[in-house]
Design a protein around this motif. Sequence first.
Motif, PDB file in Angstrom:
ATOM      1  N   SER A  16      -9.804 -16.941 -33.885  1.00 37.57           N
ATOM      2  CA  SER A  16      -9.490 -18.277 -33.291  1.00 37.57           C
ATOM      3  C   SER A  16      -9.336 -18.055 -31.839  1.00 37.57           C
ATOM      4  N   HIS A  17      -8.794 -17.073 -31.331  1.00 42.61           N
ATOM      5  CA  HIS A  17      -8.429 -16.899 -29.850  1.00 42.61           C
ATOM      6  C   HIS A  17      -9.221 -15.615 -29.378  1.00 42.61           C
ATOM      7  N   ARG A  56      -5.379 -29.279 -29.313  1.00 43.57           N
ATOM      8  CA  ARG A  56      -6.525 -28.133 -28.745  1.00 43.57           C
ATOM      9  C   ARG A  56      -7.947 -28.699 -28.923  1.00 43.57           C
ATOM     10  N   GLU A  58     -11.624 -28.225 -27.863  1.00 43.82           N
ATOM     11  CA  GLU A  58     -12.831 -27.196 -27.514  1.00 43.82           C
ATOM     12  C   GLU A  58     -14.100 -28.142 -27.594  1.00 43.82           C
ATOM     13  N   ASN A  84     -14.983 -19.609 -27.259  1.00 50.32           N
ATOM     14  CA  ASN A  84     -13.633 -20.170 -27.315  1.00 50.32           C
ATOM     15  C   ASN A  84     -13.423 -20.399 -26.000  1.00 50.32           C
ATOM     16  N   THR A  87      -7.537 -21.581 -25.473  1.00 50.68           N
ATOM     17  CA  THR A  87      -6.744 -20.686 -26.216  1.00 50.68           C
ATOM     18  C   THR A  87      -5.522 -20.775 -25.366  1.00 50.68           C
ATOM     19  N   GLN A  88      -4.297 -20.565 -26.144  1.00 50.07           N
ATOM     20  CA  GLN A  88      -2.804 -20.154 -25.693  1.00 50.07           C
ATOM     21  C   GLN A  88      -2.220 -19.434 -26.526  1.00 50.07           C
ATOM     22  N   SER A  89      -2.755 -18.099 -26.278  1.00 53.49           N
ATOM     23  CA  SER A  89      -2.264 -17.039 -27.252  1.00 53.49           C
ATOM     24  C   SER A  89      -0.914 -16.712 -27.073  1.00 53.49           C
ATOM     25  N   THR A 119      -3.305 -13.906 -33.163  1.00 54.56           N
ATOM     26  CA  THR A 119      -3.176 -15.093 -32.294  1.00 54.56           C
ATOM     27  C   THR A 119      -4.195 -16.131 -32.862  1.00 54.56           C
ATOM     28  N   GLY A 120      -3.475 -17.400 -32.997  1.00 56.18           N
ATOM     29  CA  GLY A 120      -3.934 -18.700 -33.358  1.00 56.18           C
ATOM     30  C   GLY A 120      -4.614 -18.538 -34.877  1.00 56.18           C
TER      31      GLY A 120
END
Length: 326
Positions: A16-17, A56, A58, A84, A87-89, A119-120
Motif C-alpha cells: 500500500s505504501h 486518500r 491516488e 503510489n 502515502t502518509q506512513s 504501513t497502510g
Amino acid sequence: MNTFGRIFKISIFGESHGKGVGITIDGCPSGIALTEEDLLPDLSRRKSGAKGTTPRIEKDLPSILSGTFKGKTTGAPIIILFHNTNTQSKDYSNLLDTPRPGHADFVAQHKFGKNNDYTGGGHFSGRITLGLVVAGTVAKKILGDVHIEANLTEIGGSTDFDAALDKAIKNHDSIGGIVECKANNLPIGLGEPFFDSVESMISHLIFAIPATKGIEFGSGFDAAKMTGSEHNDNILTPDGKTETNHAGGINGGITNGNEIVFRVAIKPTSSIGVSQKTMNISTSEMEDLLIEGRHDACIALRVPVIVEAVTAIALADLKLLDKARR
C-alpha cells in the motif's frame, strides 16, 4: 502465494505504501486489443473520493510495461504497474506494537516477523486490488460477449445508502455491505467437477478480495430451507433455459447456460475512528488504540467492480482451459 490460474495466470505484487502495486498476467492469447486507456473505465469505478470512501486520492494511472505491441497483446507476460504517490506512513507508526482489532496486522507480524511492511496495511491492503481490476479488464476481452455486472444491494443492513453512510460517518465507525453479481451469455459446459468447479474458482478469487466474509450462489443458504421440488429448476428448452434459477446458473460445477448469480458479504472496515482495546505486543498489556490515517467508512462501496473483475478472471481461465481440452 500470490499466483492464481491454470492457463490465464495472474501474479499480484506491491504494498500500500511501497513504491507501487501491480500485476503480471501470463497465458493471455496474442492479438487482443489492449492499451492503457482500455483500463481506465473500470479503474475509475474503484477510485476513492466519494462519500464513505477514503480521502486518500491516488491517480491510479496504469503503465503497461510488457506484453503488448502496437496496441495488441503479444502472448508474452503482461506486466501492469501503478505508482503510489500519496502515502502518509507516519499514521501507522503505532501499529507495530498495537495491532488493529479485526485487521491482518497481528497475523502478518506472526507470519512474516519484523520484516512485514505494516504501513497502510502493506500487502494486505485493499489497494492491491488495483491489479485485479486491470486483469479483469483483460479477462473480459477474452470472454467476448459475456456480460458481467455487480451491484451493491445493501450497506449496513439497509437499502438507504445515504442514511447508513451518514450514521457511520457521524459515529466515526464503519459498515459492511452485500454485493450481487450476475454473468450472462455464457456457454454451457464451462467448469470442471469438484476442484475446478465454477463456484470453486470464483469463490477462490472472491476471497482474495480483502474484507470478504461470505458468498452464496443462486438461492444460497435459503436452499437449506427448501424441498427438492421447490429448489429444482425445471428445464424448459433444448438449450437448457430453466423456469427458475435456484442453482444460480451452475450444476455439478459446470455452467448450464442460465444466468450465473451470486452474492458476496463484505465486512466493515477494521480501521475506525472509535477508540478500541488491543494488546501491546511489546508490553503484553492491554491498551487503548485510536487509529490514525485515512480509511473507508464503507469499503463495500468500491467492491462491485473488483467482484466483476475476479469473476471475469475465473471465467476466462475456465474458457481457455475448456478450449485446451477440445
